[in-house]
Design a protein around this motif. Structure first.
Motif, mmCIF file in Angstrom:
data_model
loop_
_atom_site.group_PDB
_atom_site.id
_atom_site.type_symbol
_atom_site.label_atom_id
_atom_site.label_comp_id
_atom_site.label_asym_id
_atom_site.label_seq_id
_atom_site.Cartn_x
_atom_site.Cartn_y
_atom_site.Cartn_z
ATOM 1 N N THR A 1 -0.926 1.025 5.572
ATOM 2 C CA THR A 1 -0.449 2.529 5.323
ATOM 3 C C THR A 1 -1.355 3.328 6.482
ATOM 4 O OG1 THR A 1 0.041 4.397 3.767
ATOM 5 C CG2 THR A 1 -2.028 2.766 3.521
ATOM 6 N N GLN A 2 -0.447 4.422 7.033
ATOM 7 C CA GLN A 2 -1.199 5.179 8.179
ATOM 8 C C GLN A 2 -2.258 6.280 7.413
ATOM 9 O OE1 GLN A 2 -1.283 4.855 11.523
ATOM 10 N NE2 GLN A 2 -2.907 6.383 11.394
ATOM 11 N N LEU B 1 -5.399 5.969 -1.625
ATOM 12 C CA LEU B 1 -4.577 5.131 -1.551
ATOM 13 C C LEU B 1 -4.466 4.080 -2.849
ATOM 14 C CD1 LEU B 1 -5.715 3.972 1.974
ATOM 15 C CD2 LEU B 1 -4.262 6.059 1.309
ATOM 16 N N GLY C 1 -0.857 6.869 1.927
ATOM 17 C CA GLY C 1 -1.370 7.371 3.388
ATOM 18 C C GLY C 1 -0.750 8.652 3.526
ATOM 19 N N TYR D 1 -5.218 -1.311 5.085
ATOM 20 C CA TYR D 1 -4.820 -2.481 4.385
ATOM 21 C C TYR D 1 -5.565 -2.820 3.435
ATOM 22 C CZ TYR D 1 -2.725 -2.994 9.335
ATOM 23 O OH TYR D 1 -2.349 -2.939 10.406
ATOM 24 N N GLN E 1 1.032 -4.565 4.152
ATOM 25 C CA GLN E 1 1.410 -4.280 5.176
ATOM 26 C C GLN E 1 0.840 -3.023 5.957
ATOM 27 O OE1 GLN E 1 2.646 -2.715 2.553
ATOM 28 N NE2 GLN E 1 2.914 -0.648 2.832
ATOM 29 N N VAL F 1 -4.979 2.635 10.270
ATOM 30 C CA VAL F 1 -4.135 2.004 9.541
ATOM 31 C C VAL F 1 -4.862 1.343 8.277
ATOM 32 C CG1 VAL F 1 -2.271 0.391 9.022
ATOM 33 C CG2 VAL F 1 -2.182 1.820 11.061
ATOM 34 N N CYS G 1 -2.810 0.181 -4.066
ATOM 35 C CA CYS G 1 -2.120 -0.808 -3.427
ATOM 36 C C CYS G 1 -1.737 -1.909 -4.664
ATOM 37 C CB CYS G 1 -3.193 -1.832 -2.855
ATOM 38 S SG CYS G 1 -2.954 -3.501 -2.328
ATOM 39 N N GLU H 1 0.830 -1.097 0.092
ATOM 40 C CA GLU H 1 -0.016 -0.016 0.027
ATOM 41 C C GLU H 1 0.939 1.137 0.048
ATOM 42 O OE1 GLU H 1 -2.282 -3.029 2.894
ATOM 43 O OE2 GLU H 1 -0.107 -2.084 2.307
ATOM 44 N N SER H 2 0.243 2.335 -0.349
ATOM 45 C CA SER H 2 0.989 3.529 -0.551
ATOM 46 C C SER H 2 -0.187 4.869 -0.485
ATOM 47 C CB SER H 2 1.883 3.786 -1.646
ATOM 48 O OG SER H 2 1.219 3.759 -2.846
#
Length: 119
Positions: free
Chosen positions: A113-114, A20, A9, A95, A111, A93, A22, A6-7
């Motif tokens: 992303t916040q 977001l 956040g 996912y 994993q 977070v 993924c 993921e990216s």
């Protein structure tokens, strides 16, 4: 085996938007139903939304319906979560996860992303 990353956040003010992404490795992405989940501090992980293998029939939790949109691009092995009108209670977070149609559980997880929404 499928790996999910993921990216996207970050920190955003209430009312703002984030998207977001993924990204999936491997050749089987298009065979997976994809979902998004989130977990806030001290809370159980909860379902956010999902999308079928072909990108149709998106399904959302009531708490995000009308504000969040799940989409996918099978050519890019990527699933997205567009989040609009964000609220502080969306802080968690996030996912992404994938599962086969014949599976009752999500077998592949990223994993996380916040996402933090300030008031």
């Amino acid at each position: 085996q499928v790996q999910l990353v993921e990216s996207g956040g970050g920190l955003v003010q209430a009312g703002g938007s984030l998207k977001l992404s993924c990204a999936a490795s491997g050749r089987t992405f298009s065979s997976l139903r994809m979902g998004w989940f989130r977990q806030a501090p001290g809370k159980e992980r909860e379902f956010v939304g999902s999308i079928t293998r072909s990108g149709g029939d998106p399904y959302y939790a009531d708490s995000v319906k009308g504000r969040f949109t799940v989409s996918r691009d099978n050519a890019k092995n990527t699933v997205y979560l567009q989040m609009n009108s964000l609220k502080p209670e969306d802080t968690a977070v996030y996912y992404c996860a994938g599962r086969r149609d014949y599976s009752s559980t999500y077998d592949y997880w990223g994993q996380g992303t916040q996402v933090t929404v300030s008031s």
